[in-house]
Design an enzyme around this catalytic site. Sequence first.
Site, short mmCIF file in Angstrom:
data_model
loop_
_atom_site.label_atom_id
_atom_site.label_comp_id
_atom_site.label_asym_id
_atom_site.label_seq_id
_atom_site.Cartn_x
_atom_site.Cartn_y
_atom_site.Cartn_z
N CYS A 163 14.54 -18.17 -9.94
CA CYS A 163 13.34 -18.13 -10.80
C CYS A 163 12.11 -17.62 -10.05
O CYS A 163 11.08 -17.35 -10.67
CB CYS A 163 13.07 -19.51 -11.40
N HIS B 103 6.01 -19.38 -13.47
CA HIS B 103 7.37 -19.36 -13.99
C HIS B 103 7.47 -20.31 -15.18
O HIS B 103 7.01 -21.46 -15.12
CB HIS B 103 8.35 -19.78 -12.89
N ASN C 13 13.55 -20.90 -20.61
CA ASN C 13 13.46 -20.52 -19.20
C ASN C 13 14.36 -19.30 -18.97
O ASN C 13 15.58 -19.41 -19.07
CB ASN C 13 13.90 -21.71 -18.33
N1 ACO Z 1 19.15 -33.89 -25.50
C1 ACO Z 1 19.06 -35.22 -25.66
N2 ACO Z 1 19.07 -36.09 -24.64
C2 ACO Z 1 19.15 -35.58 -23.39
C3 ACO Z 1 19.27 -34.20 -23.15
C4 ACO Z 1 19.27 -33.34 -24.27
N3 ACO Z 1 19.35 -32.00 -24.16
N4 ACO Z 1 19.34 -34.01 -21.81
C5 ACO Z 1 19.29 -35.23 -21.24
N5 ACO Z 1 19.18 -36.17 -22.19
C6 ACO Z 1 19.08 -37.60 -21.99
C7 ACO Z 1 19.71 -38.07 -20.72
O1 ACO Z 1 21.09 -38.26 -20.88
C8 ACO Z 1 18.99 -39.36 -20.47
O2 ACO Z 1 19.55 -40.36 -21.28
P1 ACO Z 1 19.73 -41.85 -20.72
O3 ACO Z 1 18.34 -42.33 -20.44
O4 ACO Z 1 20.42 -42.54 -21.83
O5 ACO Z 1 20.57 -41.70 -19.47
C9 ACO Z 1 17.59 -39.09 -21.00
O6 ACO Z 1 17.70 -37.95 -21.88
C10 ACO Z 1 16.58 -38.75 -19.90
O7 ACO Z 1 17.16 -37.78 -19.03
P2 ACO Z 1 16.40 -37.22 -17.80
O8 ACO Z 1 17.24 -36.22 -17.09
O9 ACO Z 1 15.86 -38.37 -17.02
O10 ACO Z 1 15.21 -36.51 -18.54
P3 ACO Z 1 13.88 -35.95 -17.95
O11 ACO Z 1 12.75 -36.63 -18.57
O12 ACO Z 1 13.92 -35.87 -16.45
O13 ACO Z 1 13.90 -34.49 -18.51
C11 ACO Z 1 14.25 -32.25 -17.74
C12 ACO Z 1 14.90 -33.57 -18.10
C13 ACO Z 1 13.60 -31.66 -18.98
C14 ACO Z 1 15.31 -31.29 -17.23
C15 ACO Z 1 13.20 -32.55 -16.66
O14 ACO Z 1 13.75 -33.22 -15.58
C16 ACO Z 1 12.55 -31.33 -16.18
O15 ACO Z 1 11.73 -30.74 -16.86
N6 ACO Z 1 12.86 -30.88 -14.95
C17 ACO Z 1 12.30 -29.69 -14.41
C18 ACO Z 1 13.36 -28.80 -14.18
C19 ACO Z 1 13.34 -27.59 -15.03
O16 ACO Z 1 12.58 -27.36 -15.94
N7 ACO Z 1 14.24 -26.76 -14.62
C20 ACO Z 1 14.42 -25.52 -15.17
C21 ACO Z 1 15.10 -24.71 -14.16
S1 ACO Z 1 14.37 -24.89 -12.64
C22 ACO Z 1 13.24 -23.85 -12.50
O17 ACO Z 1 13.21 -22.94 -13.28
C23 ACO Z 1 12.31 -24.07 -11.43
#
Ligand code: ACO
Length: 326
Positions: A120, A253, A283
């Site tokens: 990215c 990004h 993304n």
């Molecule tokens: N739909 C519904 N529920 C979901 C989904 C989904 N697509 N994905 C995860 N969940 C659930 C999980 O199972 C979890 O459930 P639980 O509490 O029962 O175990 C709950 O949602 C919370 O999951 P987390 O992984 O803790 O969610 P978080 O708030 O961290 O959000 C996310 C996840 C959006 C990926 C976040 O961590 C984030 O934004 N990270 C940044 C990474 C990113 O954007 N990466 C993109 C690529 S990297 C880059 O480009 C730099």
Amino acid sequence: MARIYSRITGTGAALPARAVSNGELARDLAKRGVETSDEWIVARTGIRQRYLAEEGLTTTELGARAAEAALAASGAPASSVDLIVVATSTPDHIFPSTACLIQARLGIAGGAAFDVQAVCSGFVYGMTVADALIRTGVYRRALVIGAELFSRILDWNDRTTCVLFGDGAGAVVLEAANEPGVLASRLHADGSQAQILCTAGRIAQGGVQGDPFLRMDGQAVFKLAVGVLDSSAREVLADAGMDATQIDWLIPHQANVRILNATAKKLGLSEDKVVVTVERHGNTSAASVPLALDDAVRAGRIRRGQHLMLQGVGGGFTWGSVLVRF
Ligand code: ACO
């Protein structure tokens, strides 16, 4: 001898024909027993839709379309391009590079063409490399392209990743000029964090060995991303002798709207100075910054003479910023 700088003279973009809303994606995923919802995706990421490539569409084709649009905007003929740098993690082949394939698709030959692989952060890596090569005086007109088909490496049974990404390409024409242009840029990597975002599979002995899908520790990525976007923006501002109040547009990004807003807040910038396209594109990895740039240029929001902070962060772990006078 007068110093040589590089400046952007045209931008372009290309997206697959099909936009897939969160609702549509949730319905498709439900058929495989994967549960998600529009509400969850919007609340956690800001994404409302993404473009997904039809079968047969290639990274080369998308990248070439974006390049053609950038060339048309700059008024430069393809034949005048002597350098093509393509940022991609989803190349059509192991080799030759996507840059060589795009060169051929544009009907030109003879200049340098190669890919950079910084996930990215790829576009800011590509911009930095092209700027440095132009400043040597050897190259005069570059195409810097970010092109990705991430849909090909997503595990559609993994809801923690498959809802986040989309396909697309963006490009700029970067050419030699007497005035900047690119004011400052810095690149970084920390390979010790390779495992938090990776596609670890490889082709060997006639097949894929290891895991061919994208894997991510979302929370680890989130924490690292906000910290390094802030520090690298400050670093290039200092290099250019400027401060954050002089940034007209922050173009980070496009991973997640919460990362974008947190970065703006840390820099003391209001949210209306951030270009946000993640809600429409998802993304798109190395394509996200040039896609967002082109979107804001064509909407008439970004104007000549304004200061743009382009920022990448992603797998590797890699990050970097490029400060540009447009
Ligand atoms: N739909 C519904 N529920 C979901 C989904 C989904 N697509 N994905 C995860 N969940 C659930 C999980 O199972 C979890 O459930 P639980 O509490 O029962 O175990 C709950 O949602 C919370 O999951 P987390 O992984 O803790 O969610 P978080 O708030 O961290 O959000 C996310 C996840 C959006 C990926 C976040 O961590 C984030 O934004 N990270 C940044 C990474 C990113 O954007 N990466 C993109 C690529 S990297 C880059 O480009 C730099």
